[in-house]
Design a protein around this motif. Sequence first.
Motif, PDB file in Angstrom:
ATOM      1  N   VAL A  46       0.838  -1.201   0.000  1.00  0.00           N
ATOM      2  CA  VAL A  46       0.000   0.000   0.000  1.00  0.00           C
ATOM      3  C   VAL A  46       0.874   1.252   0.000  1.00  0.00           C
ATOM      4  O   VAL A  46       0.637   2.189  -0.762  1.00  0.00           O
ATOM      5  CB  VAL A  46      -0.980  -0.006   1.190  1.00  0.00           C
ATOM      6  CG1 VAL A  46      -1.690   1.331   1.329  1.00  0.00           C
ATOM      7  CG2 VAL A  46      -1.981  -1.140   1.048  1.00  0.00           C
ATOM      8  N   LEU A  47       1.899   1.265   0.848  1.00  0.00           N
ATOM      9  CA  LEU A  47       2.789   2.415   0.931  1.00  0.00           C
ATOM     10  C   LEU A  47       3.560   2.618  -0.377  1.00  0.00           C
ATOM     11  O   LEU A  47       3.671   3.744  -0.871  1.00  0.00           O
ATOM     12  CB  LEU A  47       3.767   2.256   2.099  1.00  0.00           C
ATOM     13  CG  LEU A  47       4.722   3.410   2.336  1.00  0.00           C
ATOM     14  CD1 LEU A  47       3.957   4.678   2.722  1.00  0.00           C
ATOM     15  CD2 LEU A  47       5.725   3.036   3.424  1.00  0.00           C
ATOM     16  N   HIS A  87       2.709   1.718  -3.413  1.00  0.00           N
ATOM     17  CA  HIS A  87       1.789   2.224  -4.436  1.00  0.00           C
ATOM     18  C   HIS A  87       1.485   3.705  -4.223  1.00  0.00           C
ATOM     19  O   HIS A  87       1.532   4.498  -5.163  1.00  0.00           O
ATOM     20  CB  HIS A  87       0.500   1.404  -4.439  1.00  0.00           C
ATOM     21  CG  HIS A  87      -0.460   1.849  -5.481  1.00  0.00           C
ATOM     22  ND1 HIS A  87      -1.511   2.697  -5.208  1.00  0.00           N
ATOM     23  CD2 HIS A  87      -0.502   1.599  -6.811  1.00  0.00           C
ATOM     24  CE1 HIS A  87      -2.169   2.930  -6.323  1.00  0.00           C
ATOM     25  NE2 HIS A  87      -1.591   2.287  -7.311  1.00  0.00           N
ATOM     26  N   LYS A  88       1.174   4.070  -3.005  1.00  0.00           N
ATOM     27  CA  LYS A  88       0.825   5.468  -2.717  1.00  0.00           C
ATOM     28  C   LYS A  88       1.981   6.402  -3.051  1.00  0.00           C
ATOM     29  O   LYS A  88       1.802   7.411  -3.729  1.00  0.00           O
ATOM     30  CB  LYS A  88       0.425   5.625  -1.258  1.00  0.00           C
ATOM     31  CG  LYS A  88       0.035   7.036  -0.896  1.00  0.00           C
ATOM     32  CD  LYS A  88      -1.152   7.020   0.015  1.00  0.00           C
ATOM     33  CE  LYS A  88      -1.672   8.384   0.237  1.00  0.00           C
ATOM     34  NZ  LYS A  88      -2.935   8.636  -0.369  1.00  0.00           N
ATOM     35  N   GLN A  89       3.190   6.075  -2.572  1.00  0.00           N
ATOM     36  CA  GLN A  89       4.345   6.958  -2.731  1.00  0.00           C
ATOM     37  C   GLN A  89       4.881   6.987  -4.166  1.00  0.00           C
ATOM     38  O   GLN A  89       5.299   8.038  -4.649  1.00  0.00           O
ATOM     39  CB  GLN A  89       5.471   6.531  -1.780  1.00  0.00           C
ATOM     40  CG  GLN A  89       5.110   6.531  -0.312  1.00  0.00           C
ATOM     41  CD  GLN A  89       4.935   7.921   0.251  1.00  0.00           C
ATOM     42  OE1 GLN A  89       5.637   8.845  -0.125  1.00  0.00           O
ATOM     43  NE2 GLN A  89       3.996   8.086   1.153  1.00  0.00           N
ATOM     44  N   GLU A 101       0.751   6.886  -6.946  1.00  0.00           N
ATOM     45  CA  GLU A 101      -0.243   7.954  -6.764  1.00  0.00           C
ATOM     46  C   GLU A 101       0.405   9.326  -6.608  1.00  0.00           C
ATOM     47  O   GLU A 101       0.080  10.259  -7.339  1.00  0.00           O
ATOM     48  CB  GLU A 101      -1.110   7.666  -5.538  1.00  0.00           C
ATOM     49  CG  GLU A 101      -2.089   6.531  -5.730  1.00  0.00           C
ATOM     50  CD  GLU A 101      -2.930   6.290  -4.493  1.00  0.00           C
ATOM     51  OE1 GLU A 101      -3.095   7.207  -3.659  1.00  0.00           O
ATOM     52  OE2 GLU A 101      -3.416   5.156  -4.358  1.00  0.00           O
ATOM     53  N   LEU A 102       1.308   9.448  -5.634  1.00  0.00           N
ATOM     54  CA  LEU A 102       1.907  10.746  -5.331  1.00  0.00           C
ATOM     55  C   LEU A 102       3.142  11.060  -6.171  1.00  0.00           C
ATOM     56  O   LEU A 102       3.521  12.217  -6.324  1.00  0.00           O
ATOM     57  CB  LEU A 102       2.253  10.831  -3.842  1.00  0.00           C
ATOM     58  CG  LEU A 102       1.077  10.659  -2.881  1.00  0.00           C
ATOM     59  CD1 LEU A 102       1.562  10.628  -1.442  1.00  0.00           C
ATOM     60  CD2 LEU A 102       0.041  11.755  -3.086  1.00  0.00           C
ATOM     61  N   SER A 134      -4.047  -6.332  -4.985  1.00  0.00           N
ATOM     62  CA  SER A 134      -5.215  -5.869  -4.237  1.00  0.00           C
ATOM     63  C   SER A 134      -6.450  -6.716  -4.537  1.00  0.00           C
ATOM     64  O   SER A 134      -7.271  -6.955  -3.654  1.00  0.00           O
ATOM     65  CB  SER A 134      -5.526  -4.409  -4.565  1.00  0.00           C
ATOM     66  OG  SER A 134      -4.472  -3.593  -4.141  1.00  0.00           O
TER      67      SER A 134
END
Length: 86
Positions: free
Chosen positions: A47-48, A50-52, A55-56, A83
């Motif tokens: 999750v981390l 993917h987000k970093q 996404e970001l 997921s």
Amino acid sequence: AAPDTLAIQPILQKHCIACHSSRPTLMTSAPKGALLDTPERIDLQAVLVHKQVVELKIMPPGNMTQMTDAERAAIARWFTAKSSRM
């Protein structure tokens, strides 16, 4: 086809391990305690990552290792497939 963790591990080796490993070379300890030096650790931080990264787009910092859009897309496909199995 979506890559599995072993398929994206070389991307993370190239762009993340200098900071996110049990023995980082660019700092004294891994930021956020996020270790990405084994497939199991990568899966725990999915999750981390993917987000970093996707996404970001703030990792790697300033894109200092020049992660490509294709590499980010591979991580996105990996995360989406992962997921759906959770």
